[in-house]
Design an enzyme around this catalytic site. Structure first.
Site, PDB file in Angstrom:
ATOM      1  N   THR A  72      56.980  24.099  15.238  1.00  0.00           N
ATOM      2  CA  THR A  72      55.767  23.970  14.304  1.00  0.00           C
ATOM      3  C   THR A  72      54.536  24.473  15.328  1.00  0.00           C
ATOM      4  O   THR A  72      53.745  25.428  14.736  1.00  0.00           O
ATOM      5  CB  THR A  72      55.535  22.654  13.557  1.00  0.00           C
ATOM      6  OG1 THR A  72      56.548  22.603  12.732  1.00  0.00           O
ATOM      7  CG2 THR A  72      54.103  22.830  13.021  1.00  0.00           C
ATOM      8  N   GLN A 179      65.811  28.939  14.016  1.00  0.00           N
ATOM      9  CA  GLN A 179      67.369  28.953  13.768  1.00  0.00           C
ATOM     10  C   GLN A 179      68.205  29.802  14.530  1.00  0.00           C
ATOM     11  O   GLN A 179      69.697  29.711  14.187  1.00  0.00           O
ATOM     12  CB  GLN A 179      67.370  29.044  12.262  1.00  0.00           C
ATOM     13  CG  GLN A 179      66.551  27.878  11.326  1.00  0.00           C
ATOM     14  CD  GLN A 179      67.721  26.627  11.366  1.00  0.00           C
ATOM     15  OE1 GLN A 179      68.663  26.352  11.808  1.00  0.00           O
ATOM     16  NE2 GLN A 179      66.925  25.434  11.098  1.00  0.00           N
ATOM     17  N   SER A 199      62.676  26.285  19.263  1.00  0.00           N
ATOM     18  CA  SER A 199      62.680  24.751  19.411  1.00  0.00           C
ATOM     19  C   SER A 199      64.109  24.160  19.985  1.00  0.00           C
ATOM     20  O   SER A 199      65.163  24.789  19.655  1.00  0.00           O
ATOM     21  CB  SER A 199      62.643  24.261  17.902  1.00  0.00           C
ATOM     22  OG  SER A 199      62.433  22.997  17.807  1.00  0.00           O
ATOM     23  N   THR A 237      49.617  17.756  29.660  1.00  0.00           N
ATOM     24  CA  THR A 237      50.515  17.439  30.901  1.00  0.00           C
ATOM     25  C   THR A 237      51.875  17.781  30.319  1.00  0.00           C
ATOM     26  O   THR A 237      52.283  17.490  29.106  1.00  0.00           O
ATOM     27  CB  THR A 237      50.643  16.086  31.247  1.00  0.00           C
ATOM     28  OG1 THR A 237      49.422  15.640  31.876  1.00  0.00           O
ATOM     29  CG2 THR A 237      51.829  15.886  32.229  1.00  0.00           C
ATOM     30  N   CYS A 327      61.562  19.500   6.856  1.00  0.00           N
ATOM     31  CA  CYS A 327      60.163  19.320   6.508  1.00  0.00           C
ATOM     32  C   CYS A 327      59.482  18.933   5.110  1.00  0.00           C
ATOM     33  O   CYS A 327      58.654  18.327   4.832  1.00  0.00           O
ATOM     34  CB  CYS A 327      59.361  20.437   7.265  1.00  0.00           C
ATOM     35  SG  CYS A 327      59.803  20.654   8.852  1.00  0.00           S
TER      36      CYS A 327
END
Length: 383
Positions: A72, A179, A199, A237, A327
């Site tokens: 996202t 994906q 991701s 960080t 989601c």
């Protein structure tokens, strides 16, 4: 009852090797990579090695990789960053009606800020039509954003052709490849792509970490400010343990890509064959493209049933599936992807997404399909 997890498109279990690689960075190797002392240098080296490894796997320079908190943030950073790069000189974005909400909602935010967005329709298989994309391009178009493979129906988009068109017209091209990583070939040294989102938790890595490829030809300002991390492109960080895990997960996924693809294709085909054998004609419909499809996703409708009842019944029978994007699957809204494909109402309202992983076997998928077929018949016949 042994539960069967068929929701790998939502998230995947972490590999043992990934956890093993991460563990030291939760305990003895805890330094802040921005610190100058030995503790900081130790984690900074791990961060650099992870970036180098991931970059080599996807064919880009380490300096072109920006680590984020997930898909996202990567999508948002790409869209808002591209918009900021052009300022007010260009105000038009092209995307599709079947994108993940991380892109669609970002486009909505751009519209509220004065930009214009064209949401391309798709055909009944979920693919964009190149002629409609070409016709949508304007003189003030600065960005095209199209996902590689759809997270709900698995349809693969013609990314190379879209990228070539974007290059010809001088338009930045963003691809959501969340994906696709680990299942489809990704060589950023050859693909005509400027921005690409990833991701970790979709490839058996940790949640809360992702990456954005930013081509050297594109300069985007930071989405998060307050520090000079990530070459001053993303303050905060770095999640060192997560990044180490991401790189390890990507290494394992890409090295076994051919085997994983073959395996998930076999599982997908087994489920379709079981439905064909156990259900009468017309009792199930496969949604998405028949050939240009991610191997681990199968979107099936069972006309005469409804999605919520099917999912609840499957869950009671020990089968975890989904209605679409993780989601939004907590809501009862009809899938925007299926609506964009203009499917029949009873097909849209009875759709289930099954998604497979490398740890499963044919027998588990056959059992799950048989149970799903039995549930479907029971609901239709109101037994």
């Amino acid at each position: 009852m042994n539960p069967i997890y068929l929701d790998h498109a939502a998230t995947t279990p972490m590999r043992a090797e990934v956890l093993e690689a991460m563990l030291p960075y939760f305990t003895e190797k805890f330094g802040n990579p921005s610190s100058l002392h030995a503790f900081g240098r130790e984690t900074r080296i791990a961060l650099s090695r992870s970036r180098d490894r991931l970059a080599a796997l996807i064919g880009c320079s380490p300096s072109e990789l920006l680590f984020t908190s997930g898909g996202t943030e990567s999508d948002n950073s790409a869209l808002f960053g591209a918009a900021a790069q052009y300022g007010t000189s260009k105000k038009h974005v092209i995307t599709t009606q079947v994108e993940h909400h991380a892109v669609l909602h970002a486009c909505g935010q751009l519209e509220r800020s004065g930009y214009e967005v064209t949401y391309l329709p798709v055909d009944e298989t979920g693919q964009v039509r190149m002629e409609e994309l070409a016709a949508a391009v304007r003189d003030d178009t600065f960005l095209i954003s199209v996902m590689y493979g759809n997270n709900e129906v698995g349809t693969i988009q013609p990314i190379a052709r879209i990228g070539e068109l974007a290059r010809e017209r001088g338009i930045v091209f963003h691809v959501d490849a969340v994906q696709a990583l680990g299942l489809l070939p990704i060589d950023l040294s050859a693909l005509p792509v400027d921005l690409m989102s990833f991701s970790a938790h979709k490839i058996y890595g940790p949640k809360g970490v992702g990456a954005l490829y930013v081509s050297k030809s594109v300069t985007i300002p930071p989405y998060l400010v307050g520090g000079s991390q990530e070459r001053k492109r993303r303050a905060g960080t770095e999640n060192v343990a997560g990044i180490v895990g991401f790189a390890k997960a990507a290494e394992l996924a890409i090295e076994s890509q051919a085997d994983s693809r073959r395996h998930t294709e076999l599982l997908r085909q087994e489920m379709i064959q079981t439905f064909t054998r156990d259900l009468e004609a017309g009792a199930f419909v496969v949604n998405g493209h028949p050939t240009d499809v991610l191997p681990h996703i199968l979107n099936v409708s069972f006309p005469g049933t409804d999605t919520e009842t099917m999912l609840m019944s499957l869950d009671l029978d020990g089968i975890a599936a989904a209605s679409g994007s993780a989601c939004t699957s907590g809501s009862l809204e009809l899938s925007h992807v299926l609506r964009a494909m203009r499917l029949q109402e009873d097909v849209m309202r009875s759709a289930i997404r099954f998604s497979f992983g490398f740890t499963q076997n044919i027998e588990q998928i056959r059992t799950a399909a048989q149970k799903a077929a039995t549930i479907s018949r029971r609901i239709r016949n109101k037994i």
